[in-house]
Design an enzyme around this catalytic site. Structure first.
Site, PDB file in Angstrom:
ATOM      1  N   LYS A  13       0.851  -1.194   0.000  1.00 23.14           N
ATOM      2  CA  LYS A  13       0.000   0.000   0.000  1.00 23.14           C
ATOM      3  C   LYS A  13       0.880   1.235   0.000  1.00 23.14           C
ATOM      4  CE  LYS A  13      -4.584  -0.127   0.383  1.00 23.14           C
ATOM      5  NZ  LYS A  13      -5.330  -0.989  -0.554  1.00 23.14           N
ATOM      6  N   THR A  60      -3.159  -5.879   0.135  1.00 30.21           N
ATOM      7  CA  THR A  60      -2.674  -4.519   0.417  1.00 30.21           C
ATOM      8  C   THR A  60      -3.603  -3.838   1.417  1.00 30.21           C
ATOM      9  OG1 THR A  60      -3.817  -3.341  -1.380  1.00 30.21           O
ATOM     10  CG2 THR A  60      -1.708  -4.375  -1.930  1.00 30.21           C
ATOM     11  N   ARG A 179      25.277  36.435  -7.564  1.00 30.66           N
ATOM     12  CA  ARG A 179      23.972  36.073  -8.120  1.00 30.66           C
ATOM     13  C   ARG A 179      23.055  35.625  -6.995  1.00 30.66           C
ATOM     14  NH1 ARG A 179      24.780  29.908 -10.655  1.00 30.66           N
ATOM     15  NH2 ARG A 179      25.589  29.034  -8.726  1.00 30.66           N
ATOM     16  N   GLN A 231      27.491  22.767  -6.863  1.00 26.89           N
ATOM     17  CA  GLN A 231      28.275  21.548  -6.662  1.00 26.89           C
ATOM     18  C   GLN A 231      29.164  21.662  -5.426  1.00 26.89           C
ATOM     19  OE1 GLN A 231      27.600  22.970  -9.653  1.00 26.89           O
ATOM     20  NE2 GLN A 231      27.823  21.537 -11.354  1.00 26.89           N
ATOM     21  N   HIS A 259      16.598  29.337 -11.167  1.00 28.33           N
ATOM     22  CA  HIS A 259      17.231  30.535 -11.711  1.00 28.33           C
ATOM     23  C   HIS A 259      16.368  31.780 -11.554  1.00 28.33           C
ATOM     24  CE1 HIS A 259      20.040  27.683 -13.327  1.00 28.33           C
ATOM     25  NE2 HIS A 259      19.129  27.129 -14.115  1.00 28.33           N
TER      26      HIS A 259
HETATM   27  O1  LIG Z   1      26.165  26.357  -9.542  1.00 32.67           O
HETATM   28  C1  LIG Z   1      26.008  26.150 -10.770  1.00 32.67           C
HETATM   29  N1  LIG Z   1      26.430  24.969 -11.307  1.00 32.67           N
HETATM   30  C2  LIG Z   1      26.316  24.670 -12.628  1.00 32.67           C
HETATM   31  O2  LIG Z   1      26.732  23.576 -13.094  1.00 32.67           O
HETATM   32  C3  LIG Z   1      25.697  25.651 -13.446  1.00 32.67           C
HETATM   33  N2  LIG Z   1      25.414  25.692 -14.781  1.00 32.67           N
HETATM   34  C4  LIG Z   1      24.803  26.883 -15.002  1.00 32.67           C
HETATM   35  O3  LIG Z   1      24.380  27.266 -16.138  1.00 32.67           O
HETATM   36  N3  LIG Z   1      24.698  27.602 -13.859  1.00 32.67           N
HETATM   37  C5  LIG Z   1      25.252  26.857 -12.866  1.00 32.67           C
HETATM   38  N4  LIG Z   1      25.408  27.078 -11.544  1.00 32.67           N
END
Ligand SMILES: O=c1[nH]c(=O)c2[nH]c(=O)[nH]c2[nH]1
Length: 307
Positions: A13, A60, A179, A231, A259
Site C-alpha cells: 500500500k 494490500t 547572483r 556543486q 534561476h
Molecule cells: O552552480 C552552478 N552549477 C552549474 O553547473 C551551473 N550551470 C549553469 O548554467 N549555472 C550553474 N550554476
C-alpha cells in the site's frame, strides 16, 4: 509464448495517510504527527503474478490496516524506529515474505506560539518541507535506513558566484561573481546497517538529533558559504554531515538550481537594473539546473552512477 520469468516484484500500500496524537495527561500538552506511509513487500510471491495464485498475497488492504495498528501500538517518533518496527512485522509474521520496503514522509505541524507562549494543542504548517525515512527490512541484510529532508526551499540574495566554467561555441551564460541562489533541498543520510529492530531501538535516540544536525548544517552552510557553485556548496554540506553523525556512511543531495534572471529595463527612461544595479529579477519556473551528488567516507574507491 517466449519463456519469461518474474525478475523482480514488490507490492503493497502506498500513500497511507496517518495522524497520531500524543496527549500528556499530566501537562495537557498534545503533540501531533502526520505521516504518509508506503509499505511494499517482497518474497516468494511470484505465483501471484504468474499463476494468479493469491495464496501468497497478504492483501494490500491488510497492509494498510497493519500500518494503523502499528501506529496505535508503537511510537511514531522517531520515524526511523516506526519504519523498522512496521517492516519487521511482515518478515516476522509471514515466512514467505523476505523484505519490506517502508517509506515514511512526516509533514510539518509546528506548535503555535500564542501570546508569546507555546500553545498546548494548536499547530501550523510552516512550509512544505518533510522529514523522510526509507527503510528496507530484509531477512538477508537486516535493516537499512536512509533518513532525509525534502522540500526545504531556501534562497540567498548574495554570496554566490559562478565563473570559470567551459566557454565554447555553445555558451551564452555570462560569468557572475554575485547572483541569487535558490533551491529546494533534498538531502539524505544513510545509516550503517542495523542487524534487527532491537538495534534500531537502541539507536533510537540518535535519529532526531541527526535530523536536526543535517537541517542545521544545510541552512548554516547555505547561508554562510561564499558559494563557487551549487556543486561545491553541496559537497561541503555532505562532508559536514558525515563528520557530525558518525553512524552514517553516505550522504546525498539533489538540488535544483532555481534561476532568477536579471532584467534589462534600460528601454524605460534608461533605468539601470543589471549587474550591481539589479533589483527586479524574473524568477524562472523552468528549466532548472539539477545538481546531485553522493559522498561516502574515506578515500575514493569504485564509483557507479546510480544517482
Ligand atoms: O552552480 C552552478 N552549477 C552549474 O553547473 C551551473 N550551470 C549553469 O548554467 N549555472 C550553474 N550554476
Amino acid at each position: 509464448m517466449a519463456s519469461a520469468h518474474v525478475s523482480a516484484a514488490r507490492y503493497g500500500k502506498d500513500n497511507v495517510r496517518v495522524l497520531k496524537t500524543d496527549r500528556d495527561a499530566a501537562t495537557g500538552i498534545h503533540t501531533v504527527t502526520e505521516m504518509t506511509v508506503s509499505c511494499l513487500l517482497e518474497g516468494d510471491i511470484d505465483i501471484s503474478y504468474t499463476k494468479g495464485d493469491n495464496s501468497v498475497v497478504v492483501a494490500t488492504d491488510s497492509i494498510k490496516n497493519t500500518i494503523f495498528i502499528t501506529a496505535k501500538q508503537n511510537p511514531v517518533n522517531p520515524p526511523e524506529l516506526f519504519a523498522a518496527i512496521l517492516g519487521s512485522h511482515f518478515i516476522e509474521k509471514y515466512s514467505h515474505i523476505h523484505a519490506a520496503n517502508v517509506k515514511v514522509v512526516t509533514h510539518r505541524w509546528t506548535r503555535m506560539e500564542i501570546r508569546g507562549k507555546p500553545h498546548p494543542h494548536s499547530f501550523l504548517r510552516d512550509g512544505e518541507e518533510t522529514r523522510n525515512v526509507e527503510a528496507r527490512i530484509s531477512r538477508k541484510e537486516g535493516i537499512v535506513i536512509s533518513s532525509g529532508i525534502v522540500g526545504l526551499t531556501v534562497l540567498k540574495s548574495t554570496g554566490s558566484a559562478f565563473h570559470g566554467f567551459v566557454r565554447d561555441e555553445f555558451t551564452t551564460l555570462g560569468e557572475t561573481w554575485d547572483r541569487i541562489l535558490s533551491t529546494d533541498v533534498d538531502a539524505t543520510w544513510k545509516w550503517k546497517a542495523f542487524p534487527d529492530v532491537k538495534a534500531v531501538r537502541e539507536a533510537s535516540s540518535k535519529f532526531n538529533p541527526a535530523w536536526e544536525e543535517a537541517r542545521n548544517v544545510t541552512l548554516t552552510r547555505f547561508a554562510e558559504d561564499e558559494s563557487a557553485s551549487v556543486q561545491n556548496t553541496m559537497y561541503k554540506m555532505c562532508e559536514q554531515i558525515l563528520a557530525a553523525v558518525p553512524e552514517t556512511d553516505l550522504v546525498t543531495y539533489s538540488l535544483p538550481n532555481k534561476h532568477f534572471f536579471e532584467l534589462d529595463l534600460s528601454w524605460h527612461k534608461g533605468i539601470k537594473n543589471t549587474g550591481k544595479d539589479a533589483e527586479v529579477y524574473v524568477p524562472q519556473s523552468n528549466p532548472n539546473g539539477l545538481i546531485k551528488c553522493e559522498v561516502a567516507r574515506g578515500p575514493a574507491s569504485n564509483r557507479d552512477s546510480h544517482l
